[in-house]
Write a protein that holds these residues in place. Structure first.
Motif: not given
Length: 573
Positions: A152-158, A160-162, A176-181, A224-226
């Motif tokens: 969940n901590t990692v989810e919070t950081l991700l 932020c990146l999103l 980059v947005t797709g990759a973060i998702i 996203f798919f990459g």
């Protein structure tokens, strides 16, 4: 006017102090909130990197019908990198650097560095509002969850990146947005609840521009798919569903750290073969979670728990400061529609008063963040298993949405209630909750490492002991450690402890001269109970503070004095 200007100035100096406190929290806050903080990352990586005894959760195996159900990638970053550093240090300084504390502190220190991403995101997306830094860095969430390796901590950081990749112009990139998702969904499929409104907004912002829609779809999909394919391949090799044979040996990720692998690779470059199939861990996880019978084994909660208990516990006054102006606005709209003019309300509810500076968030962003908040709470509330940490990523959303209302109000009540809220929960969850476990394990590990025989440790009425913190390389003989988890109040009594210790001492491997048995139990448990109690144990050590809702004390001074975790040694027969 003057008074409130001064107030803002006073607030300026708190941020560095809060940062120092955060660094201290890494090393002094031993609160153990939930087993997943240990078992979903460091436990697995410590087994992989050091070969320690560990209790690997089913999600990281291939034995369960829905397994493997967690990606290895994010735990490998949060716990794997710090442990590789520790392994490197131990090759220079010797194995004495691998202790309970270094195993505990290193992933936390890595997350400490990552946690400043929350500060940065809040500061940038509020247009450099100092209040965002103060609220983010004073929240109890920052001192507890954000410094522990939860998914969940990692989810919070991700998240932020999103938000940065969409709302900060310099970072704007749809691929980059797709990759973060993708990384977010592999880490926890619930990330889609947060990402959904963001994706809708991206499409909404180009709705009248046909070429731009095509470009957006292609870039988002590419990212996203990459990224998904890359993550699926990494997982598949790790979990063995894709087997790569180089020469005659099966490739493992750990080979990359082995110099012999690289030298043999040159000779065998023509003899590389692949077989197997892709495994997609978030799909397995989703399948597991869609089965109500599975969720019931984790505990069933009422569906209103998130909204009525978990959100207020996590964010308290911050949530109120964000929600009140919205509820006032709603009241006025409804009243204007429903009531005749003379009955309409005159500002009934007290708003958090805005400070001197009128403050405006980017309107589009504000709506998207509110939609993320609503979406995450709504989707999480469908499930009957509702843990407080599931709502953790709302931290960054509410800091951005509510920080100004909370701190720039001329009403001191808001600030005092926020400080009280955070101090209370930092103590309960950051420090006291199961807070004796890590220090007790550290003390037992250092005892066992020099012991002439096997150290047998019985854990009674504690949370699950994370075995990796004992750094067990051998189970019996000098320095050997055996762990017995007697679990919580529902599953064992002191009578079971007596039986277990007898069984250990009568076991064929037990050497009465050198082997020892320890019992780790909360101070609230009376070993000398005339009926149930145990005889022949000596109190070795007490570790403060240790509190647990499962064995909560009576709230009297004599009982509160028992809020420790006690270690007892079995007397020699």
């Amino acid at each position: 006017g003057m008074e409130s200007v001064q107030k803002v100035e006073v607030g300026r100096d708190w941020y560095p102090i809060l940062v120092v406190l955060r660094v201290l929290a890494v090393f002094v806050a031993f609160g153990y909130i939930h087993p997943d903080g240990f078992f979903q990352a460091p436990e697995v990586l410590a087994e992989d990197i050091f070969g320690f005894e560990a209790d690997r959760p089913w999600e990281f195996t291939s034995v369960h019908a829905d397994a493997p159900a967690r990606t290895i990638v994010t735990p490998a970053i949060t716990s794997g990198l710090p442990y590789l550093l520790l392994k490197f240090l131990s090759s220079i300084l010797g194995s004495r650097v691998i202790t309970t504390y270094t195993l505990y502190f290193l992933p936390r220190f890595f997350l400490l560095i990552c946690s400043f991403l929350v500060d940065y995101t809040a500061y940038e997306l509020t247009g450099h509002n100092r209040n965002a830094l103060l609220v983010a860095s004073s929240s109890w969430v920052m001192f507890s969850y954000m410094l522990s390796p939860y998914s969940n901590t990692v989810e919070t950081l991700l998240l932020c990146l999103l938000l940065l990749s969409v709302f900060k112009k310099e970072f704007r990139s749809d691929s980059v947005t797709g990759a973060i998702i993708a990384v977010g969904i592999f880490n926890r499929f619930t990330f889609s609840f947060y990402a959904l409104p963001v994706v809708i907004y991206l499409f909404y912002s180009v709705i009248n521009n046909k070429p731009a829609i095509g470009k957006l779809i292609s870039q988002l999909s590419f990212g996203f798919f990459g990224a998904s394919l890359a993550l699926a391949i990494i997982d598949s090799i790790y979990f063995g569903s894709i087997q790569i044979t180089i020469g005659d040996s099966l490739f493992k990720w750990s080979d990359l750290l082995d110099i012999h692998f690289w030298t043999s690779l040159v000779g065998n470059i023509g003899r590389v073969s692949f077989r197997g199939s892709l495994v997609v861990t978030p799909l397995n996880n989703l399948r597991y979670n869609l089965n109500p019978a599975n969720l019931a084994t984790h505990g069933t909660h009422p569906r209103w728990l998130h909204i009525a208990i978990n959100l207020p516990m996590l964010f308290g006054p911050l949530f109120l400061a964000f929600a009140l102006p919205w509820s006032n606005a709603l009241d006025e709209i409804v009243a204007a529609k429903m009531l005749p003019p003379e009955k309409r309300p005159r500002k009934v509810v007290k708003k958090p008063v805005r400070g001197v500076k009128q403050y405006k968030l980017d309107r589009n962003m504000e709506y998207v963040l509110i939609a993320c908040l609503v979406s995450s709470v709504a989707f999480h509330s469908i499930a009957t298993h509702q843990e407080i940490r599931f709502l953790l990523p709302n931290f960054i959303l509410l800091v951005i949405l509510g920080c100004h209302e909370l701190l720039s109000s001329n009403d001191k009540w808001w600030r005092y209630s926020w400080i009280a809220h955070c101090a209370f929960f930092v103590f309960i969850f950051g420090i006291a909750h199961q807070g004796g476990m890590v220090p007790a394990m550290a003390s037992l590990h250092s005892h066992a490492s020099t012991a002439p025989g096997t150290t047998h440790i019985i854990f009674y009425h504690t949370y699950m002991p994370p075995k990796h913190l004992l750094a067990i390389t051998n189970e019996f003989g000098p320095g050997g450690i055996q762990v017995y988890d007697m679990m919580g109040p529902d599953s064992s009594t002191l009578k079971d402890v007596r039986t277990k210790s007898l069984r250990i001492s009568e076991g064929s491997t037990f050497d009465k001269d050198v082997d020892e048995i320890f019992l780790v139990a909360p101070g609230t448990i009376n070993l000398r109970d005339p009926i149930e109690g145990l005889t022949g144990w000596t109190l070795e050590d007490k570790f403060w503070f240790h509190f647990s809702f499962e064995d909560s004390p009576e709230w009297t001074p004599s009982e509160l004095a028992k809020l420790s975790l006690n270690v007892y040694r079995k007397d020699k027969q």
